[in-house]
Design an enzyme around this catalytic site. Structure first.
Site, mmCIF file in Angstrom:
data_model
loop_
_atom_site.group_PDB
_atom_site.id
_atom_site.type_symbol
_atom_site.label_atom_id
_atom_site.label_comp_id
_atom_site.label_asym_id
_atom_site.label_seq_id
_atom_site.Cartn_x
_atom_site.Cartn_y
_atom_site.Cartn_z
ATOM 1 N NE ARG A 83 -4.343 -0.987 0.153
ATOM 2 C CZ ARG A 83 -4.559 -1.993 -0.707
ATOM 3 N NH1 ARG A 83 -3.653 -2.312 -1.597
ATOM 4 N NH2 ARG A 83 -5.694 -2.662 -0.676
ATOM 5 C CG HIS B 243 -3.365 0.125 -6.508
ATOM 6 N ND1 HIS B 243 -3.671 0.708 -5.317
ATOM 7 C CD2 HIS B 243 -3.568 -1.201 -6.300
ATOM 8 C CE1 HIS B 243 -4.051 -0.195 -4.431
ATOM 9 N NE2 HIS B 243 -4.000 -1.387 -5.019
#
Ligand code: NDP
Ligand code: OXD
Length: 314
Positions: free
Chosen positions: A229, A277
């Site tokens: 993350r 991502h």
């Protein structure tokens, strides 16, 4: 009873079509369209608007549409119901592909040879380490980290891993806890990060951690590969470490702010690979099927699997 699909910005049509085939007795409502809150039994969420699940009196479970659940905890009004996350071979294999690709990209100096090809330069300095010369440290030995570690090991890398609780895995040196992290960092050429974002891990990838990585080594310095993350990393510290030579390179799939702002220097840094991502996307075919299997089992009276521990945050 119905399913509420609560993933603003996602292409809902593919998910709705898939869910209606897999679970024909559960109509699918879409967040942002009118629906009867009392009819909702299950929510499938990716970053639903905070408060949007507050008035669902018959809600039984919340399914994260990804492996990570930090997006759910961003909702202060998240109902107190079981949270189930994605643990699935499709997602796992996609992530390992991405991790292995980036480990090899740094090992085999892809940037350099791409540049040389553009320049039509036939040049080699005879320094090409092999995977067996390189120590990889994988932070997070869960569903994704353990698979990536195992595949890197198969390619010949020396692999160690780090988790919150002690683990053992064939051929992988396992460390846990703060003391274990220091030992792992001191020997690591390539740091792969597949940790969840929790209060304990936020900001972990900072200047102090980079300074504890192995100096020099066969790659000329340590490399950071983060697909966990963005909140795990301090991007200013990554850039400073690249500038000072503490880091040799980085592959980043996740960012403090997503989408990564066009003004970020990471986009154009010569030693950084940026991806949007998508190291491991949640493919509707695989993930809807995994969730449908869980709902069917739950309705037969079986317990939900892959339930998040709210205290740990993952
Ligand atoms: P898991 O929950 O299976 O594994 C998490 C691992 O991290 C576990 O080994 C856990 O230790 C370890 N861990 C958690 N907190 C700490 C801590 N404080 N110190 C040390 N170790 C810790 O998660 P997954 O492997 O399924 O997924 C990992 C993350 O990958 C997700 O949370 C998500 O953020 C990210 N992800 C990113 C994607 C992308 O496309 N970029 C796609 C999918 C996921 P222990 O085993 O002891 O509990
Ligand atoms: C996930 C993600 O958590 O895609 O699955 O980030």
């Amino acid at each position: 009873m119905s399913i509420l699909f609560a993933a603003p910005g996602w292409d809902t049509s593919a998910w709705r079509a898939r869910l209606e085939v897999l679970l024909p007795s559960h109509p699918v409502a879409i967040i942002g369209e009118p629906f009867d809150g009392a009819a909702i039994r299950y929510v499938l969420s990716w970053a639903h608007p905070p408060g949007a699940l507050a008035d669902l009196p018959n809600l039984a479970a919340i399914f994260s549409l990804g492996a990570g659940v930090d997006h759910l905890f961003a909702d202060p009004a998240l109902p107190d119901r079981p949270i189930v996350r994605v643990v699935d071979s499709d997602l796992r294999d996609r992530m390992s592909e991405w991790v292995v690709m980036h480990a090899l990209v740094h090992l085999r100096q892809l940037r350099r040879y791409e540049r040389q090809q553009r320049e039509r330069a036939w040049a080699d300095d005879d320094h090409q380490p092999k995977a067996g010369d390189i120590q990889v440290g994988v932070l997070g030995l869960g569903a994704l980290g353990l698979d990536a570690a195992t595949k890197l090991k198969t390619l010949g890398f020396k692999v160690a891993g780090w988790s919150a609780t002690p683990k053992s895995a064939r051929g992988i040196e396992c460390f846990s806890g703060p003391g274990g992290l220091d030992v792992l960092l001191a020997q690591t050429d390539i740091l792969v990060v597949l940790l969840p974002l929790t209060p304990a891990t936020r900001g972990l990838l900072n200047a102090s951690l980079f300074a504890r990585l192995k100096k020099g080594g066969q790659l000329g310095g340590p490399v950071l590969i983060n697909a966990g993350r963005g909140g795990l990393q301090i991007e200013a510290d990554i850039l400073a470490a690249l500038e000072s030579g503490i880091l040799k390179g980085a592959s980043l799939d996740v960012f403090e702010r997503e989408p990564l702002p066009a003004s970020s220097p990471l986009w154009s840094h010569p030693a950084v690979y940026v991806s949007p991502h998508n190291a491991a996307i949640s493919a509707p075919a695989a993930v809807a099927a995994a969730i449908a299997r869980q709902i069917e089992a739950f309705e037969r009276g079986e317990p939900l699997r892959n339930v998040v521990d709210r205290t740990r945050g993952y």
